[in-house]
Design a protein around this motif. Structure first.
Motif, PDB file in Angstrom:
ATOM      1  N   LEU A  23     -15.903  33.734  32.761  1.00 32.81           N
ATOM      2  CA  LEU A  23     -16.632  33.017  31.727  1.00 32.81           C
ATOM      3  C   LEU A  23     -15.862  31.804  31.217  1.00 32.81           C
ATOM      4  N   ARG A  24     -14.553  31.833  31.325  1.00 30.85           N
ATOM      5  CA  ARG A  24     -13.717  30.728  30.859  1.00 30.85           C
ATOM      6  C   ARG A  24     -13.645  29.573  31.850  1.00 30.85           C
ATOM      7  N   LYS A  25     -14.095  29.772  33.061  1.00 25.83           N
ATOM      8  CA  LYS A  25     -14.045  28.707  34.066  1.00 25.83           C
ATOM      9  C   LYS A  25     -15.034  27.603  33.703  1.00 25.83           C
ATOM     10  N   PRO A  26     -14.705  26.348  34.052  1.00 25.24           N
ATOM     11  CA  PRO A  26     -15.590  25.222  33.703  1.00 25.24           C
ATOM     12  C   PRO A  26     -17.007  25.344  34.264  1.00 25.24           C
ATOM     13  N   GLU A  27     -17.162  25.911  35.441  1.00 25.57           N
ATOM     14  CA  GLU A  27     -18.501  26.016  36.035  1.00 25.57           C
ATOM     15  C   GLU A  27     -19.384  27.042  35.330  1.00 25.57           C
ATOM     16  N   ALA A  28     -18.825  27.857  34.453  1.00 20.70           N
ATOM     17  CA  ALA A  28     -19.606  28.858  33.724  1.00 20.70           C
ATOM     18  C   ALA A  28     -20.161  28.305  32.413  1.00 20.70           C
ATOM     19  N   ARG A  29     -20.042  27.000  32.218  1.00 19.79           N
ATOM     20  CA  ARG A  29     -20.500  26.379  30.976  1.00 19.79           C
ATOM     21  C   ARG A  29     -21.990  26.624  30.736  1.00 19.79           C
ATOM     22  N   ILE A  30     -22.761  26.636  31.810  1.00 22.28           N
ATOM     23  CA  ILE A  30     -24.216  26.851  31.706  1.00 22.28           C
ATOM     24  C   ILE A  30     -24.525  28.240  31.138  1.00 22.28           C
ATOM     25  N   VAL A  31     -23.665  29.198  31.375  1.00 19.62           N
ATOM     26  CA  VAL A  31     -23.862  30.549  30.853  1.00 19.62           C
ATOM     27  C   VAL A  31     -23.198  30.689  29.485  1.00 19.62           C
ATOM     28  N   ARG A  32     -22.036  30.056  29.328  1.00 21.54           N
ATOM     29  CA  ARG A  32     -21.204  30.236  28.138  1.00 21.54           C
ATOM     30  C   ARG A  32     -21.878  29.721  26.860  1.00 21.54           C
ATOM     31  N   ILE A  33     -22.487  28.548  26.907  1.00 17.69           N
ATOM     32  CA  ILE A  33     -23.082  27.963  25.698  1.00 17.69           C
ATOM     33  C   ILE A  33     -24.269  28.793  25.204  1.00 17.69           C
ATOM     34  N   PRO A  34     -25.252  29.133  26.055  1.00 13.83           N
ATOM     35  CA  PRO A  34     -26.343  29.979  25.544  1.00 13.83           C
ATOM     36  C   PRO A  34     -25.865  31.357  25.078  1.00 13.83           C
ATOM     37  N   LEU A  35     -24.882  31.921  25.794  1.00 16.67           N
ATOM     38  CA  LEU A  35     -24.352  33.221  25.387  1.00 16.67           C
ATOM     39  C   LEU A  35     -23.672  33.130  24.027  1.00 16.67           C
ATOM     40  N   GLY A  36     -22.917  32.055  23.796  1.00 16.39           N
ATOM     41  CA  GLY A  36     -22.277  31.848  22.499  1.00 16.39           C
ATOM     42  C   GLY A  36     -23.294  31.718  21.378  1.00 16.39           C
ATOM     43  N   ILE A  37     -24.369  30.979  21.645  1.00 12.46           N
ATOM     44  CA  ILE A  37     -25.431  30.822  20.638  1.00 12.46           C
ATOM     45  C   ILE A  37     -26.101  32.161  20.354  1.00 12.46           C
ATOM     46  N   LEU A  38     -26.352  32.934  21.399  1.00 11.84           N
ATOM     47  CA  LEU A  38     -26.957  34.264  21.198  1.00 11.84           C
ATOM     48  C   LEU A  38     -26.046  35.180  20.388  1.00 11.84           C
ATOM     49  N   PHE A  39     -24.747  35.145  20.672  1.00 14.44           N
ATOM     50  CA  PHE A  39     -23.810  35.974  19.910  1.00 14.44           C
ATOM     51  C   PHE A  39     -23.757  35.555  18.440  1.00 14.44           C
ATOM     52  N   VAL A  40     -23.767  34.251  18.173  1.00 14.12           N
ATOM     53  CA  VAL A  40     -23.751  33.784  16.784  1.00 14.12           C
ATOM     54  C   VAL A  40     -25.025  34.240  16.072  1.00 14.12           C
ATOM     55  N   CYS A  41     -26.161  34.078  16.721  1.00 14.94           N
ATOM     56  CA  CYS A  41     -27.430  34.530  16.123  1.00 14.94           C
ATOM     57  C   CYS A  41     -27.414  36.046  15.898  1.00 14.94           C
ATOM     58  N   GLY A  42     -26.881  36.796  16.856  1.00 13.15           N
ATOM     59  CA  GLY A  42     -26.770  38.247  16.707  1.00 13.15           C
ATOM     60  C   GLY A  42     -25.840  38.629  15.573  1.00 13.15           C
ATOM     61  N   GLY A  43     -24.777  37.860  15.375  1.00 15.33           N
ATOM     62  CA  GLY A  43     -23.862  38.116  14.266  1.00 15.33           C
ATOM     63  C   GLY A  43     -24.502  37.852  12.922  1.00 15.33           C
ATOM     64  N   LEU A  44     -25.373  36.847  12.870  1.00 12.00           N
ATOM     65  CA  LEU A  44     -26.074  36.546  11.625  1.00 12.00           C
ATOM     66  C   LEU A  44     -27.118  37.611  11.304  1.00 12.00           C
ATOM     67  N   LEU A  45     -27.583  38.310  12.332  1.00 15.13           N
ATOM     68  CA  LEU A  45     -28.552  39.393  12.139  1.00 15.13           C
ATOM     69  C   LEU A  45     -27.865  40.757  12.164  1.00 15.13           C
ATOM     70  N   SER A  46     -26.650  40.810  11.646  1.00 17.25           N
ATOM     71  CA  SER A  46     -25.839  42.023  11.752  1.00 17.25           C
ATOM     72  C   SER A  46     -26.383  43.197  10.944  1.00 17.25           C
ATOM     73  N   PHE A  47     -27.365  42.959  10.102  1.00 14.47           N
ATOM     74  CA  PHE A  47     -27.947  44.070   9.344  1.00 14.47           C
ATOM     75  C   PHE A  47     -28.823  44.946  10.239  1.00 14.47           C
ATOM     76  N   LEU A  48     -29.173  44.464  11.415  1.00  9.09           N
ATOM     77  CA  LEU A  48     -29.949  45.274  12.353  1.00  9.09           C
ATOM     78  C   LEU A  48     -29.028  46.279  13.043  1.00  9.09           C
ATOM     79  N   PRO A  49     -29.529  47.437  13.442  1.00  8.68           N
ATOM     80  CA  PRO A  49     -28.676  48.511  13.956  1.00  8.68           C
ATOM     81  C   PRO A  49     -27.854  48.175  15.208  1.00  8.68           C
ATOM     82  N   VAL A  50     -28.412  47.479  16.167  1.00  4.35           N
ATOM     83  CA  VAL A  50     -27.707  47.241  17.431  1.00  4.35           C
ATOM     84  C   VAL A  50     -26.720  46.086  17.322  1.00  4.35           C
ATOM     85  N   LEU A  51     -27.061  45.101  16.531  1.00  5.50           N
ATOM     86  CA  LEU A  51     -26.235  43.908  16.397  1.00  5.50           C
ATOM     87  C   LEU A  51     -25.142  44.150  15.367  1.00  5.50           C
ATOM     88  N   GLY A  52     -24.081  43.372  15.447  1.00 11.70           N
ATOM     89  CA  GLY A  52     -22.991  43.569  14.510  1.00 11.70           C
ATOM     90  C   GLY A  52     -22.286  42.270  14.177  1.00 11.70           C
TER      91      GLY A  52
END
Length: 99
Positions: A23-52
């Protein structure tokens, strides 16, 4: 930033460390940015049971690899958090030793 990821990677189980290494390799940027955004959104919704709340810093770390303006604040937050954790754990250990 790379030193922090290296330290995290050494503490992870081997399968997760390999995934993070890819994931840290430069060619994984296409996966890394959307995944980072999803994790941030999931962190903001941490009141839900699965997310934290653990998802928020992970998402910010992933985004900081590509977004330069996040690197300074993220590095500072990690270093401060590490220092506070070390201080807290030392005080706790010293209290146990004093008993």
């Amino acid at each position: 930033m790379n030193r922090l990821f290296d330290r995290i990677q050494r503490r992870m189980p081997p399968f997760a460390a390999r995934w993070l290494e890819w994931l840290r390799k430069p060619e994984a940027r296409i996966v890394r940015i959307p995944l980072g955004i999803l994790f941030v959104c999931g962190g903001l919704l941490s009141f839900l049971p699965v997310l934290g709340i653990w998802m928020l810093p992970l998402g910010l770390l992933l985004l900081a690899l590509d977004l330069v303006f996040l690197q300074g604040p993220i590095n500072t937050a990690i270093l401060r958090g590490t220092r506070k954790w070390t201080t807290w754990s030392r005080k706790r250990r010293d209290k146990k030793a004093a008993r």
